[in-house]
Design a protein around this motif. Structure first.
Motif, mmCIF file in Angstrom:
data_model
loop_
_atom_site.group_PDB
_atom_site.id
_atom_site.type_symbol
_atom_site.label_atom_id
_atom_site.label_comp_id
_atom_site.label_asym_id
_atom_site.label_seq_id
_atom_site.Cartn_x
_atom_site.Cartn_y
_atom_site.Cartn_z
ATOM 1 N N ASP A 1 0.820 -1.225 0.000
ATOM 2 C CA ASP A 1 0.000 0.000 0.000
ATOM 3 C C ASP A 1 0.851 1.270 0.000
ATOM 4 O O ASP A 1 0.330 2.364 -0.230
ATOM 5 N N GLY A 2 2.155 1.131 0.241
ATOM 6 C CA GLY A 2 3.016 2.310 0.177
ATOM 7 C C GLY A 2 3.639 2.526 -1.187
ATOM 8 O O GLY A 2 4.245 3.584 -1.437
ATOM 9 N N LEU A 3 3.487 1.535 -2.084
ATOM 10 C CA LEU A 3 4.161 1.633 -3.383
ATOM 11 C C LEU A 3 3.641 2.773 -4.271
ATOM 12 O O LEU A 3 4.442 3.431 -4.944
ATOM 13 N N PRO A 4 2.310 3.024 -4.343
ATOM 14 C CA PRO A 4 1.865 4.137 -5.212
ATOM 15 C C PRO A 4 2.488 5.478 -4.830
ATOM 16 O O PRO A 4 2.976 6.214 -5.690
ATOM 17 N N LEU A 5 2.481 5.801 -3.521
ATOM 18 C CA LEU A 5 3.092 7.066 -3.093
ATOM 19 C C LEU A 5 4.597 7.056 -3.329
ATOM 20 O O LEU A 5 5.191 8.079 -3.699
ATOM 21 N N LEU A 6 5.212 5.895 -3.132
ATOM 22 C CA LEU A 6 6.654 5.802 -3.376
ATOM 23 C C LEU A 6 6.967 6.036 -4.855
ATOM 24 O O LEU A 6 7.948 6.710 -5.191
ATOM 25 N N ALA A 7 6.129 5.510 -5.737
ATOM 26 C CA ALA A 7 6.332 5.725 -7.181
ATOM 27 C C ALA A 7 6.197 7.200 -7.541
ATOM 28 O O ALA A 7 6.983 7.734 -8.339
ATOM 29 N N VAL A 8 5.218 7.870 -6.937
ATOM 30 C CA VAL A 8 5.059 9.313 -7.200
ATOM 31 C C VAL A 8 6.296 10.069 -6.702
ATOM 32 O O VAL A 8 6.797 10.983 -7.385
ATOM 33 N N ALA A 9 6.787 9.686 -5.536
ATOM 34 C CA ALA A 9 7.980 10.355 -4.989
ATOM 35 C C ALA A 9 9.180 10.188 -5.916
ATOM 36 O O ALA A 9 9.968 11.127 -6.113
ATOM 37 N N ILE A 10 9.324 8.999 -6.504
ATOM 38 C CA ILE A 10 10.450 8.763 -7.418
ATOM 39 C C ILE A 10 10.361 9.668 -8.638
ATOM 40 O O ILE A 10 11.351 10.291 -9.049
ATOM 41 N N GLY B 1 4.521 3.611 5.268
ATOM 42 C CA GLY B 1 3.064 3.545 5.376
ATOM 43 C C GLY B 1 2.407 4.837 5.796
ATOM 44 O O GLY B 1 1.248 4.818 6.233
ATOM 45 N N ALA B 2 3.111 6.003 5.646
ATOM 46 C CA ALA B 2 2.511 7.282 6.027
ATOM 47 C C ALA B 2 1.352 7.616 5.091
ATOM 48 O O ALA B 2 1.283 7.138 3.958
ATOM 49 N N SER B 3 0.451 8.470 5.568
ATOM 50 C CA SER B 3 -0.702 8.865 4.756
ATOM 51 C C SER B 3 -0.280 9.853 3.676
ATOM 52 O O SER B 3 0.834 10.399 3.675
ATOM 53 N N ALA B 4 -1.199 10.100 2.737
ATOM 54 C CA ALA B 4 -0.874 10.955 1.591
ATOM 55 C C ALA B 4 -0.650 12.413 1.993
ATOM 56 O O ALA B 4 0.069 13.139 1.309
#
Length: 262
Positions: A135-144, A218-221
């Motif tokens: 569940d942390g991968l989408p935000l991690l992808a945006v960060a990249i 796992g932090a929130s958006a």
């Protein structure tokens, strides 16, 4: 409008392909995928001995920071390579608008930087046994992607300097080293001396690496998004500064007839 889009997309892709003048594309593997793994493993094992952080801390910091390699070096070569091959004068004599001309060269570089980071992150996680929650991968992808964008903005600024210096790669190496030390890649920002932590807040990657670590934890958006907005704003600021410096140095190079002097 259509002509500007052609310059932005087709011109940018053509320039990107021209960056690589080696005989075989397999040299991409050690350049973009092996060297970041070496850096990740080096600092992860140093971290284990020093007991400063866990493997996830070093994996994310170094994988995201390595997005800077294509973003800095490829952008620098867009100018220095044209100068070396004697095509810069022809390019700048064309009526092509400058903003899509140079931003088009940045788009493939952003994709390149994000792919290098994602592959390094995946392979590094496998080697170190790090598990990142799905569940942390989408935000991690945006960060990249945002980090690749901000680094490319800084790369555009260093590319402008290539209108005056002979070896843009030296400058790119220097900037890469500064990011490694100041951006919280391996040393927490809070542990840096005051003047270094003050500088780090104005560098690309500092906020992006923090956001990537929080996303993987796992932090929130909300808090991750705030950091990414700051990272994107810094990248846009560096890109605008790079375009302005390119325009000024182009005028000065024309005035002093030094456009293609090596």
């Amino acid at each position: 409008m259509i002509a500007a889009l052609r310059v932005l997309l087709i011109g940018g892709m053509t320039s990107y392909r021209a960056l690589f003048n080696w005989l075989t594309p397999w040299i991409l593997i050690p350049t973009f995928f092996v060297t970041p793994l070496v850096q990740i493993l080096l600092f992860a094992y140093v971290g284990r001995v020093a007991r400063v952080g866990d493997d996830t801390y070093y994996l994310i910091g170094n994988a995201v920071q390595y997005a800077a390699i294509p973003c800095l070096f490829a952008m620098g070569r867009t100018i220095s390579g044209e100068r070396r091959q004697g095509t810069l004068g022809i390019l700048l004599a064309s009526p092509a608008p400058r903003v899509p001309l140079f931003l088009g060269r940045a788009l493939p570089v952003i994709v390149n930087g994000a792919v290098v980071c994602a592959v390094a992150l995946g392979l590094g996680a496998l080697l170190l046994g790090v598990r990142i929650p799905l569940d942390g991968l989408p935000l991690l992808a945006v960060a990249i992607v945002v980090c690749a964008f901000s680094c490319t903005g800084l790369g555009l600024l260093t590319a402008a300097v290539a209108l005056r210096v002979r070896e843009a790669s030296v400058l790119s190496n220097l900037v890469f080293g500064v990011l490694l030390i100041f951006a919280g890649v391996n040393v927490p920002i809070a542990s840096l001396p005051g003047w270094m932590s003050a500088v780090s807040g104005w560098l690309p990657l500092t906020h992006g690496i923090d956001a990537a670590r929080r996303a993987a934890a796992g932090a929130s958006a909300g808090p991750v998004g705030e950091l990414l907005v700051q990272e994107a704003a810094l990248g846009a600021g560096y890109a605008l500064a790079g375009l302005a410096l390119l325009a000024w140095l182009e005028r000065e190079s024309r005035r002093m007839a030094t456009l293609e002097v090596m």
